[in-house]
Design a protein around this motif. Sequence first.
Motif, PDB file in Angstrom:
ATOM      1  N   TYR A 174      35.966  60.113 -11.616  1.00  0.00           N
ATOM      2  CA  TYR A 174      36.953  59.519 -10.721  1.00  0.00           C
ATOM      3  C   TYR A 174      37.016  60.290  -9.403  1.00  0.00           C
ATOM      4  N   LEU A 175      37.075  61.618  -9.498  1.00  0.00           N
ATOM      5  CA  LEU A 175      37.196  62.428  -8.288  1.00  0.00           C
ATOM      6  C   LEU A 175      35.930  62.363  -7.442  1.00  0.00           C
ATOM      7  N   LEU A 176      34.756  62.373  -8.070  1.00  0.00           N
ATOM      8  CA  LEU A 176      33.514  62.279  -7.312  1.00  0.00           C
ATOM      9  C   LEU A 176      33.435  60.971  -6.530  1.00  0.00           C
ATOM     10  N   ALA A 177      34.056  59.931  -7.075  1.00  0.00           N
ATOM     11  CA  ALA A 177      34.063  58.636  -6.396  1.00  0.00           C
ATOM     12  C   ALA A 177      35.121  58.560  -5.300  1.00  0.00           C
ATOM     13  N   LEU A 179      36.155  61.589  -3.373  1.00  0.00           N
ATOM     14  CA  LEU A 179      36.238  62.884  -2.700  1.00  0.00           C
ATOM     15  C   LEU A 179      36.621  62.765  -1.238  1.00  0.00           C
ATOM     16  N   ASP A 180      36.306  61.639  -0.625  1.00  0.00           N
ATOM     17  CA  ASP A 180      36.598  61.477   0.804  1.00  0.00           C
ATOM     18  C   ASP A 180      38.012  60.953   1.051  1.00  0.00           C
ATOM     19  N   GLN A 181      38.798  60.847  -0.010  1.00  0.00           N
ATOM     20  CA  GLN A 181      40.147  60.303   0.112  1.00  0.00           C
ATOM     21  C   GLN A 181      41.179  61.340  -0.326  1.00  0.00           C
ATOM     22  N   PRO A 182      42.409  61.247   0.187  1.00  0.00           N
ATOM     23  CA  PRO A 182      43.467  62.131  -0.316  1.00  0.00           C
ATOM     24  C   PRO A 182      43.724  61.851  -1.791  1.00  0.00           C
ATOM     25  N   VAL A 183      43.850  62.892  -2.579  1.00  0.00           N
ATOM     26  CA  VAL A 183      44.084  62.740  -4.015  1.00  0.00           C
ATOM     27  C   VAL A 183      45.478  63.244  -4.332  1.00  0.00           C
ATOM     28  N   ARG A 184      46.264  62.419  -4.992  1.00  0.00           N
ATOM     29  CA  ARG A 184      47.634  62.777  -5.349  1.00  0.00           C
ATOM     30  C   ARG A 184      47.714  63.181  -6.817  1.00  0.00           C
ATOM     31  N   LEU A 185      48.575  64.121  -7.105  1.00  0.00           N
ATOM     32  CA  LEU A 185      48.785  64.567  -8.484  1.00  0.00           C
ATOM     33  C   LEU A 185      49.186  63.394  -9.369  1.00  0.00           C
ATOM     34  N   THR A 234      28.901  67.861   9.629  1.00  0.00           N
ATOM     35  CA  THR A 234      29.978  66.912   9.927  1.00  0.00           C
ATOM     36  C   THR A 234      29.978  65.759   8.941  1.00  0.00           C
ATOM     37  N   GLU A 235      28.798  65.225   8.638  1.00  0.00           N
ATOM     38  CA  GLU A 235      28.698  64.124   7.680  1.00  0.00           C
ATOM     39  C   GLU A 235      29.165  64.552   6.295  1.00  0.00           C
ATOM     40  N   VAL A 236      28.762  65.747   5.893  1.00  0.00           N
ATOM     41  CA  VAL A 236      29.146  66.235   4.566  1.00  0.00           C
ATOM     42  C   VAL A 236      30.644  66.460   4.494  1.00  0.00           C
ATOM     43  N   ALA A 237      31.206  67.094   5.519  1.00  0.00           N
ATOM     44  CA  ALA A 237      32.647  67.356   5.529  1.00  0.00           C
ATOM     45  C   ALA A 237      33.444  66.072   5.333  1.00  0.00           C
ATOM     46  N   MET A 238      33.040  64.998   6.002  1.00  0.00           N
ATOM     47  CA  MET A 238      33.744  63.720   5.877  1.00  0.00           C
ATOM     48  C   MET A 238      33.580  63.143   4.473  1.00  0.00           C
ATOM     49  N   GLN A 239      32.381  63.262   3.894  1.00  0.00           N
ATOM     50  CA  GLN A 239      32.117  62.641   2.598  1.00  0.00           C
ATOM     51  C   GLN A 239      32.812  63.355   1.440  1.00  0.00           C
ATOM     52  N   VAL A 240      33.083  64.667   1.598  1.00  0.00           N
ATOM     53  CA  VAL A 240      33.705  65.389   0.483  1.00  0.00           C
ATOM     54  C   VAL A 240      35.170  65.731   0.755  1.00  0.00           C
TER      55      VAL A 240
END
Length: 264
Positions: A174-177, A179-185, A234-240
């Motif tokens: 789930y997290l790998l899919a 990673l580019d989004q904010p994750v809430r507890l 820059t690309e990696v930072a955005m993707q993860v």
Amino acid sequence: MDKILYSSTQDQGISLIEADYHKFAFDRHYHLDFHIGLMTSGQQKFSHQGTQHNVGYGDIIIMPPDELHDGSSILDSGYQVRVFSIEPNWFTDNLEFTQPSDMLSFKQLIISDPHLFAPLAQLHKKLMQPNLSQLALDCMPYEGLGGLVERYGTLKQKAAIPLGKQSLATLKEYLLAHLDQPVRLEQLATLCSLSPTQFQRHFKARMNMTPYAWLTRLRIEQGMKLVKSGLTGTEVAMQVGFYDQAHFTKAFKHCYGVSPSAIN
């Protein structure tokens, strides 16, 4: 001075590290891949699953994926190590597993076997050479690592680490899919059918680190894979999921001792 060289090979499942560590120390962390370390000089100490270990010249350290450990030099003169970083799927693709649910494990964390150490060290050196024939590159990893697996490897059923009504593997997917989004507890707790408080308590008990620290490491580990694939910082930072390249670079260097631009 610390000298750390990360290198890719033509086999996408295998990458290499050659390092001379003096001051740099690893915080508690985990890897997504198998790390097979060959101690070529000096002495290192590390903790793994609550036990402290000391290793020196000629020792082989097998660190499986997802297992927490740290590491630092015992001596002021540091220690030198050659490391194979091998994706778990490499073993699946190159070994004849009898069941799809089988996974490779090793009988020992630390191996002292001179007859195995020497050819593995030679394999590591050869894989770093740029002029090897394609056939040699195709054959050598299987031949070199085959002895290690034959003597000390074993197959076992994949064991799910439960987290509420889900497992760590499900949470990782789930997290790998995302990673580019904010994750809430609350999202993670709902995924596992737990309250936020229950999720934090269960996660810490299972993994011995907080969900936030575990996610940060997951982002860095995935970031390493993307850097190796040739993407820019820059690309990696955005993707993860990092705010910008500067934040990603700082976290990356803290974890690995080098900046993303130093990865070959």
